[in-house]
Motif scaffolding. Structure first.
Motif, PDB file in Angstrom:
ATOM      1  N   GLN A 139      38.503  59.181  28.173  1.00  0.00           N
ATOM      2  CA  GLN A 139      38.316  60.203  29.410  1.00  0.00           C
ATOM      3  C   GLN A 139      39.535  60.960  29.628  1.00  0.00           C
ATOM      4  N   ILE A 140      39.376  62.223  29.873  1.00  0.00           N
ATOM      5  CA  ILE A 140      40.403  62.939  30.454  1.00  0.00           C
ATOM      6  C   ILE A 140      40.196  63.414  31.957  1.00  0.00           C
ATOM      7  N   ILE A 141      40.945  62.845  33.045  1.00  0.00           N
ATOM      8  CA  ILE A 141      40.714  62.775  34.366  1.00  0.00           C
ATOM      9  C   ILE A 141      41.143  63.912  35.062  1.00  0.00           C
ATOM     10  N   ALA A 142      40.270  64.998  35.565  1.00  0.00           N
ATOM     11  CA  ALA A 142      40.719  66.143  36.086  1.00  0.00           C
ATOM     12  C   ALA A 142      41.822  65.842  37.178  1.00  0.00           C
ATOM     13  N   ARG A 143      42.974  66.859  37.114  1.00  0.00           N
ATOM     14  CA  ARG A 143      43.899  67.184  38.073  1.00  0.00           C
ATOM     15  C   ARG A 143      44.864  66.037  38.524  1.00  0.00           C
ATOM     16  N   ALA A 144      44.700  64.987  37.426  1.00  0.00           N
ATOM     17  CA  ALA A 144      45.719  63.594  37.576  1.00  0.00           C
ATOM     18  C   ALA A 144      46.879  63.804  36.497  1.00  0.00           C
ATOM     19  N   GLY A 145      47.946  63.261  36.808  1.00  0.00           N
ATOM     20  CA  GLY A 145      48.893  63.432  36.067  1.00  0.00           C
ATOM     21  C   GLY A 145      49.317  62.183  35.372  1.00  0.00           C
ATOM     22  N   HIS A 146      50.551  61.854  35.247  1.00  0.00           N
ATOM     23  CA  HIS A 146      51.023  60.775  34.258  1.00  0.00           C
ATOM     24  C   HIS A 146      50.951  59.180  35.033  1.00  0.00           C
ATOM     25  N   TRP A 147      51.108  59.386  36.190  1.00  0.00           N
ATOM     26  CA  TRP A 147      51.070  57.921  36.960  1.00  0.00           C
ATOM     27  C   TRP A 147      49.601  57.751  37.407  1.00  0.00           C
ATOM     28  N   LEU A 148      48.556  57.775  36.297  1.00  0.00           N
ATOM     29  CA  LEU A 148      47.230  57.861  36.470  1.00  0.00           C
ATOM     30  C   LEU A 148      46.605  56.863  37.531  1.00  0.00           C
ATOM     31  N   GLN A 149      46.836  55.514  37.243  1.00  0.00           N
ATOM     32  CA  GLN A 149      46.367  54.428  38.121  1.00  0.00           C
ATOM     33  C   GLN A 149      46.837  54.671  39.650  1.00  0.00           C
ATOM     34  N   GLN A 150      47.925  55.230  39.926  1.00  0.00           N
ATOM     35  CA  GLN A 150      48.203  55.766  41.100  1.00  0.00           C
ATOM     36  C   GLN A 150      47.691  56.830  41.823  1.00  0.00           C
ATOM     37  N   GLU A 151      47.501  57.874  41.051  1.00  0.00           N
ATOM     38  CA  GLU A 151      47.083  59.099  41.566  1.00  0.00           C
ATOM     39  C   GLU A 151      45.553  59.101  41.386  1.00  0.00           C
ATOM     40  N   ALA A 152      44.791  58.454  40.769  1.00  0.00           N
ATOM     41  CA  ALA A 152      43.335  58.747  40.591  1.00  0.00           C
ATOM     42  C   ALA A 152      42.862  57.255  40.786  1.00  0.00           C
ATOM     43  N   PRO A 153      42.941  56.444  41.820  1.00  0.00           N
ATOM     44  CA  PRO A 153      42.625  54.974  41.750  1.00  0.00           C
ATOM     45  C   PRO A 153      41.311  54.670  41.576  1.00  0.00           C
ATOM     46  N   ASP A 154      40.303  55.513  42.315  1.00  0.00           N
ATOM     47  CA  ASP A 154      39.099  55.252  42.261  1.00  0.00           C
ATOM     48  C   ASP A 154      38.293  55.738  41.138  1.00  0.00           C
ATOM     49  N   ARG A 155      38.802  56.700  40.426  1.00  0.00           N
ATOM     50  CA  ARG A 155      38.275  56.993  38.877  1.00  0.00           C
ATOM     51  C   ARG A 155      38.816  56.002  37.951  1.00  0.00           C
ATOM     52  N   VAL A 156      40.029  55.536  38.000  1.00  0.00           N
ATOM     53  CA  VAL A 156      40.452  54.800  37.255  1.00  0.00           C
ATOM     54  C   VAL A 156      39.763  53.358  37.221  1.00  0.00           C
ATOM     55  N   ASN A 157      39.543  52.916  38.389  1.00  0.00           N
ATOM     56  CA  ASN A 157      38.871  51.669  38.747  1.00  0.00           C
ATOM     57  C   ASN A 157      37.564  51.764  38.218  1.00  0.00           C
ATOM     58  N   ALA A 158      36.717  52.499  38.542  1.00  0.00           N
ATOM     59  CA  ALA A 158      35.446  52.588  38.127  1.00  0.00           C
ATOM     60  C   ALA A 158      35.152  52.321  36.573  1.00  0.00           C
ATOM     61  N   ALA A 159      36.034  53.348  36.053  1.00  0.00           N
ATOM     62  CA  ALA A 159      35.987  53.293  34.454  1.00  0.00           C
ATOM     63  C   ALA A 159      36.603  51.935  33.979  1.00  0.00           C
ATOM     64  N   LEU A 160      37.431  51.299  34.525  1.00  0.00           N
ATOM     65  CA  LEU A 160      37.879  49.879  33.933  1.00  0.00           C
ATOM     66  C   LEU A 160      36.996  49.021  34.265  1.00  0.00           C
ATOM     67  N   ILE A 161      36.522  49.118  35.476  1.00  0.00           N
ATOM     68  CA  ILE A 161      35.442  47.806  35.819  1.00  0.00           C
ATOM     69  C   ILE A 161      34.295  48.044  35.102  1.00  0.00           C
ATOM     70  N   ALA A 162      33.914  49.139  34.632  1.00  0.00           N
ATOM     71  CA  ALA A 162      32.452  49.437  33.723  1.00  0.00           C
ATOM     72  C   ALA A 162      32.867  48.911  32.418  1.00  0.00           C
ATOM     73  N   PHE A 163      33.977  48.947  32.026  1.00  0.00           N
ATOM     74  CA  PHE A 163      34.416  48.651  30.803  1.00  0.00           C
ATOM     75  C   PHE A 163      34.635  47.052  30.598  1.00  0.00           C
ATOM     76  N   LEU A 164      35.193  46.644  31.768  1.00  0.00           N
ATOM     77  CA  LEU A 164      35.412  44.799  31.773  1.00  0.00           C
ATOM     78  C   LEU A 164      33.979  44.423  31.627  1.00  0.00           C
ATOM     79  N   ARG A 165      33.022  44.928  32.548  1.00  0.00           N
ATOM     80  CA  ARG A 165      31.773  44.374  32.617  1.00  0.00           C
ATOM     81  C   ARG A 165      30.916  44.483  31.220  1.00  0.00           C
ATOM     82  N   ASP A 166      31.502  45.404  30.482  1.00  0.00           N
ATOM     83  CA  ASP A 166      30.613  45.587  29.197  1.00  0.00           C
ATOM     84  C   ASP A 166      30.871  44.991  28.016  1.00  0.00           C
ATOM     85  N   LEU A 167      31.853  44.207  28.179  1.00  0.00           N
ATOM     86  CA  LEU A 167      32.703  43.339  27.249  1.00  0.00           C
ATOM     87  C   LEU A 167      31.790  42.244  27.194  1.00  0.00           C
TER      88      LEU A 167
END
Length: 324
Positions: free
Chosen positions: A296-324
């Motif tokens: 995924q490319i997250i709109a309007r965020a930069g290099h410090w992604l987990q700090q800049e867009a925590p909600d979007r990163v967390n949603a993608a990450l938790i969905a990935f973890l639960r799917d393992l």
């Protein structure tokens, strides 16, 4: 206030500071440069609340962790050894490894070399890349007028002198310019973030922001400043001083693929995406990572992604973890 616990873990040859929160399957978070474990504060809370044991170390050379004096002790293999040691110390057989910036590079290599210990990988910003045909020192630009920032970082003492002169200014400039707050970036040559004038320093080309980025409040910024006041920048710079050594070591693993499940996230305005050819590398990543579950490319965020867009990163990450 953040609810994570701070402690120390003795690995094979270093003592590492770790932040941890929650119980359940282990997820390790690896920060980049210039950051510390605190960069993952939003993920520790969200991932632990989702039923996982979230652990973020200060990598060797950073924060409260040990900073070995020898430059050669900062190869990618050294850091992978450290995080294997963390898994062992926590009494676990394996972990999911998540990284941003340098942490992403290490996470990819950890999953490549030790899939028995790292059962899945999530990388932010830095895609999995094949080994370059020549050493990084020959690959990156170097002229009489300017050099790529990795060459500048490779000169012992030079970058430390500039970056440690005023740590708050250093971090404020780098955090702003590499973030989405600095605005869109195209594929541009030369990359203004990457080239350093021979008669100047890295910070000279970066604007002085009027304020902190919108995603970083003054209290959180102060945590980073105080960490680098303690550690300095030498440990982090030593990662760059081993680029050619890492390249040489990787020849033993040429042809290996990352076989574990993988997730890739990047900010639309990440400075790394401005490097010519980077989008082609991202599109070709499934050849090296055949079990890439999502990219995924997250709109309007930069290099410090987990700090800049925590909600979007967390949603993608938790969905990935639960799917393992």
């Amino acid at each position: 206030m953040h609810a994570f616990t701070q402690s120390f873990i003795e690995t094979h040859d270093v003592r590492l500071s770790v932040d941890s929160q929650g119980t359940g399957p282990l997820v390790l978070f690896l920060h980049g440069f210039p950051e510390t474990s605190y960069a993952w504060r939003h993920q520790l809370a969200a991932v632990s609340n989702a039923g996982f044991h979230a652990v973020a170390p200060d990598l060797r050379g950073f924060g409260r962790s040990d900073c070995p004096a020898q430059t050669e002790r900062y190869t990618t293999l050294d850091i992978i050894g450290d995080i294997v040691g963390i898994v062992d110390a926590l009494g676990e057989q394996n972990a999911v490894v998540v990284g941003n910036d340098w942490g992403a590079t290490i996470a990819w290599q950890a999953a490549l070399l030790r899939p028995d210990r790292f059962r899945a990988v999530a990388a932010l910003g830095v895609p999995m890349m094949d080994r370059a045909p020549i050493t990084p020192s020959r690959l990156f630009p170097l002229t009489d007028e300017a050099w790529f920032y990795t060459h500048y970082f490779a000169e012992p003492g030079q970058a430390e002198g500039e970056l440690e002169r005023d740590i708050a200014t250093t971090l404020r400039k780098i955090y702003f310019w590499a973030s989405g707050d600095a605005g869109p970036r195209g594929e541009i040559t030369p990359n203004p973030f990457g080239l350093v004038a021979r008669d100047g320093g890295l910070l000279d080309a970066l604007p002085e922001p009027a304020s902190l980025p919108a995603w970083l409040d003054a209290c959180d910024f102060d945590v980073f400043v105080k960490a680098f006041e303690v550690s300095g920048f030498r440990g982090g710079l030593n990662y760059y001083r081993n680029l050619d050594r890492n390249w040489a070591l990787q020849s033993a693993f040429s042809g290996l693929l990352v076989q574990t499940p993988a997730l890739y996230l990047a900010g639309e305005y990440d400075t790394g995406l401005a490097i010519p050819g980077m989008h082609d590398i991202i599109r070709a990543m499934p050849k090296l990572v055949p079990n890439l579950r999502d990219s995924q490319i997250i709109a309007r965020a930069g290099h410090w992604l987990q700090q800049e867009a925590p909600d979007r990163v967390n949603a993608a990450l938790i969905a990935f973890l639960r799917d393992l």
